[in-house]
Design an enzyme around this catalytic site. Structure first.
Site, PDB file in Angstrom:
ATOM      1  CG  HIS A  76       6.125   8.361 -12.238  1.00 48.66           C
ATOM      2  ND1 HIS A  76       6.400   8.845 -10.984  1.00 48.66           N
ATOM      3  CD2 HIS A  76       7.168   8.829 -13.091  1.00 48.66           C
ATOM      4  CE1 HIS A  76       7.285   9.490 -10.902  1.00 48.66           C
ATOM      5  NE2 HIS A  76       7.783   9.686 -12.134  1.00 48.66           N
ATOM      6  CB  CYS A 106       6.906  15.362 -11.198  1.00 53.34           C
ATOM      7  SG  CYS A 106       8.655  15.167 -11.467  1.00 53.34           S
ATOM      8  CG  HIS A 151       7.630  12.226 -16.248  1.00 58.74           C
ATOM      9  ND1 HIS A 151       6.625  12.549 -15.586  1.00 58.74           N
ATOM     10  CD2 HIS A 151       8.816  11.758 -15.253  1.00 58.74           C
ATOM     11  CE1 HIS A 151       6.791  12.394 -14.238  1.00 58.74           C
ATOM     12  NE2 HIS A 151       8.178  11.984 -13.851  1.00 58.74           N
ATOM     13  CG  HIS A 188      12.046   8.459 -14.052  1.00 58.22           C
ATOM     14  ND1 HIS A 188      12.787   9.701 -14.275  1.00 58.22           N
ATOM     15  CD2 HIS A 188      10.753   8.990 -13.512  1.00 58.22           C
ATOM     16  CE1 HIS A 188      12.095  10.710 -13.739  1.00 58.22           C
ATOM     17  NE2 HIS A 188      10.985  10.235 -13.364  1.00 58.22           N
ATOM     18  CG  HIS A 211       9.007  -1.926 -20.884  1.00 57.05           C
ATOM     19  ND1 HIS A 211      10.301  -2.380 -20.090  1.00 57.05           N
ATOM     20  CD2 HIS A 211       9.657  -0.702 -21.931  1.00 57.05           C
ATOM     21  CE1 HIS A 211      11.494  -1.868 -21.062  1.00 57.05           C
ATOM     22  NE2 HIS A 211      11.103  -1.039 -21.905  1.00 57.05           N
ATOM     23  CD  GLU A 228      12.060   9.882  -9.706  1.00 54.43           C
ATOM     24  OE1 GLU A 228      10.840   9.271  -9.466  1.00 54.43           O
ATOM     25  OE2 GLU A 228      12.186  10.945  -9.854  1.00 54.43           O
TER      26      GLU A 228
END
Length: 117
Positions: A14, A25, A29, A31, A69, A107
Protein backbone atom coordinates in the site's frame (compact mmCIF):
# COMPACT_ATOMS: atom_id res chain seq x y z
CA UNK A 1 -19.04 -13.49 28.39
CA UNK A 2 -17.38 -16.12 26.22
CA UNK A 3 -14.83 -14.91 23.65
CA UNK A 4 -13.00 -16.65 20.83
CA UNK A 5 -10.50 -15.32 18.33
CA UNK A 6 -9.16 -16.53 15.02
CA UNK A 7 -6.12 -15.20 13.21
CA UNK A 8 -5.63 -14.77 9.47
CA UNK A 9 -2.50 -13.75 7.52
CA UNK A 10 -1.88 -12.05 4.21
CA UNK A 11 0.78 -9.99 2.46
CA UNK A 12 0.02 -6.82 0.55
CA UNK A 13 1.40 -3.47 -0.52
CA UNK A 14 0.00 0.00 0.00
CA UNK A 15 0.94 3.64 -0.21
CA UNK A 16 -0.48 6.54 1.77
CA UNK A 17 -0.07 9.23 -0.87
CA UNK A 18 -1.85 11.90 1.20
CA UNK A 19 1.07 12.01 3.65
CA UNK A 20 4.09 14.31 3.21
CA UNK A 21 6.64 12.89 0.75
CA UNK A 22 9.25 12.44 3.49
CA UNK A 23 6.93 10.19 5.53
CA UNK A 24 7.95 6.53 5.11
CA UNK A 25 4.33 5.45 4.56
CA UNK A 26 4.05 7.84 1.60
CA UNK A 27 6.36 5.50 -0.30
CA UNK A 28 5.14 2.26 -1.83
CA UNK A 29 5.78 -0.51 0.70
CA UNK A 30 4.29 -3.72 1.99
CA UNK A 31 3.42 -5.59 5.15
CA UNK A 32 2.72 -9.11 6.29
CA UNK A 33 -0.67 -8.40 7.82
CA UNK A 34 -2.35 -10.29 10.62
CA UNK A 35 -6.11 -10.01 11.05
CA UNK A 36 -7.57 -11.19 14.35
CA UNK A 37 -11.33 -11.59 14.58
CA UNK A 38 -12.95 -11.75 18.02
CA UNK A 39 -16.43 -13.18 18.56
CA UNK A 40 -18.32 -12.97 21.83
CA UNK A 41 -21.50 -14.46 23.28
CA UNK A 42 -23.16 -14.52 26.66
CA UNK A 43 -24.07 -18.15 26.16
CA UNK A 44 -22.70 -20.99 24.08
CA UNK A 45 -24.67 -22.51 21.22
CA UNK A 46 -26.08 -26.04 21.34
CA UNK A 47 -22.69 -27.45 20.26
CA UNK A 48 -20.88 -25.66 23.11
CA UNK A 49 -19.31 -22.97 20.91
CA UNK A 50 -19.50 -19.22 20.55
CA UNK A 51 -19.20 -20.20 16.88
CA UNK A 52 -17.45 -23.16 15.28
CA UNK A 53 -14.06 -21.96 14.00
CA UNK A 54 -14.69 -23.81 10.73
CA UNK A 55 -17.56 -21.44 10.01
CA UNK A 56 -15.02 -18.60 9.68
CA UNK A 57 -13.46 -20.11 6.55
CA UNK A 58 -15.34 -17.64 4.29
CA UNK A 59 -13.22 -14.85 5.83
CA UNK A 60 -10.04 -16.72 4.92
CA UNK A 61 -11.34 -17.18 1.38
CA UNK A 62 -12.29 -13.48 1.15
CA UNK A 63 -8.86 -12.36 2.40
CA UNK A 64 -7.04 -14.75 0.06
CA UNK A 65 -9.06 -13.73 -2.99
CA UNK A 66 -9.34 -9.99 -2.35
CA UNK A 67 -6.33 -8.87 -0.28
CA UNK A 68 -3.46 -11.36 -0.41
CA UNK A 69 -0.60 -10.19 -2.64
CA UNK A 70 -2.60 -7.19 -3.81
CA UNK A 71 -2.06 -3.45 -3.75
CA UNK A 72 -4.50 -2.29 -1.08
CA UNK A 73 -5.00 1.11 -2.67
CA UNK A 74 -6.74 -0.75 -5.50
CA UNK A 75 -8.88 -2.86 -3.14
CA UNK A 76 -10.09 -0.55 -0.37
CA UNK A 77 -12.21 2.57 -0.49
CA UNK A 78 -10.48 5.41 1.32
CA UNK A 79 -7.04 5.27 2.86
CA UNK A 80 -5.44 1.85 3.14
CA UNK A 81 -4.62 2.25 6.82
CA UNK A 82 -4.80 -0.50 9.42
CA UNK A 83 -7.63 1.45 11.08
CA UNK A 84 -9.74 1.46 7.91
CA UNK A 85 -8.97 -2.20 7.24
CA UNK A 86 -10.06 -3.16 10.77
CA UNK A 87 -13.40 -1.41 10.20
CA UNK A 88 -13.75 -2.96 6.75
CA UNK A 89 -13.17 -6.49 8.07
CA UNK A 90 -15.46 -5.85 11.05
CA UNK A 91 -18.31 -4.79 8.75
CA UNK A 92 -17.74 -7.76 6.44
CA UNK A 93 -17.74 -10.20 9.38
CA UNK A 94 -20.64 -8.60 11.24
CA UNK A 95 -22.88 -8.98 8.19
CA UNK A 96 -22.31 -12.75 8.44
CA UNK A 97 -21.73 -13.36 12.14
CA UNK A 98 -23.52 -10.95 14.48
CA UNK A 99 -21.46 -12.09 17.46
CA UNK A 100 -18.32 -10.40 16.03
CA UNK A 101 -17.07 -8.10 18.78
CA UNK A 102 -13.85 -6.68 17.33
CA UNK A 103 -11.28 -6.95 14.56
CA UNK A 104 -7.60 -6.18 14.97
CA UNK A 105 -5.24 -5.61 12.03
CA UNK A 106 -1.48 -5.75 12.60
CA UNK A 107 1.00 -4.34 10.13
CA UNK A 108 4.01 -5.45 12.17
CA UNK A 109 4.42 -7.46 15.36
CA UNK A 110 4.55 -4.17 17.28
CA UNK A 111 1.81 -2.15 15.57
CA UNK A 112 -1.90 -2.77 15.19
CA UNK A 113 -5.26 -1.07 14.96
CA UNK A 114 -8.52 -2.38 16.34
CA UNK A 115 -12.14 -1.66 15.53
CA UNK A 116 -14.57 -2.43 18.33
CA UNK A 117 -17.98 -0.69 18.19
Amino acid sequence: MFRITKEFHFSASHQLTHLPPDHQCARLHGHNYVVVVELAAKELNSDGFVRDYHELKPLKDYIDETFDHRHLNDVLDGYSTAENMAKHFYDWCHARWPEVAAVKVSETPKTWAEYRP
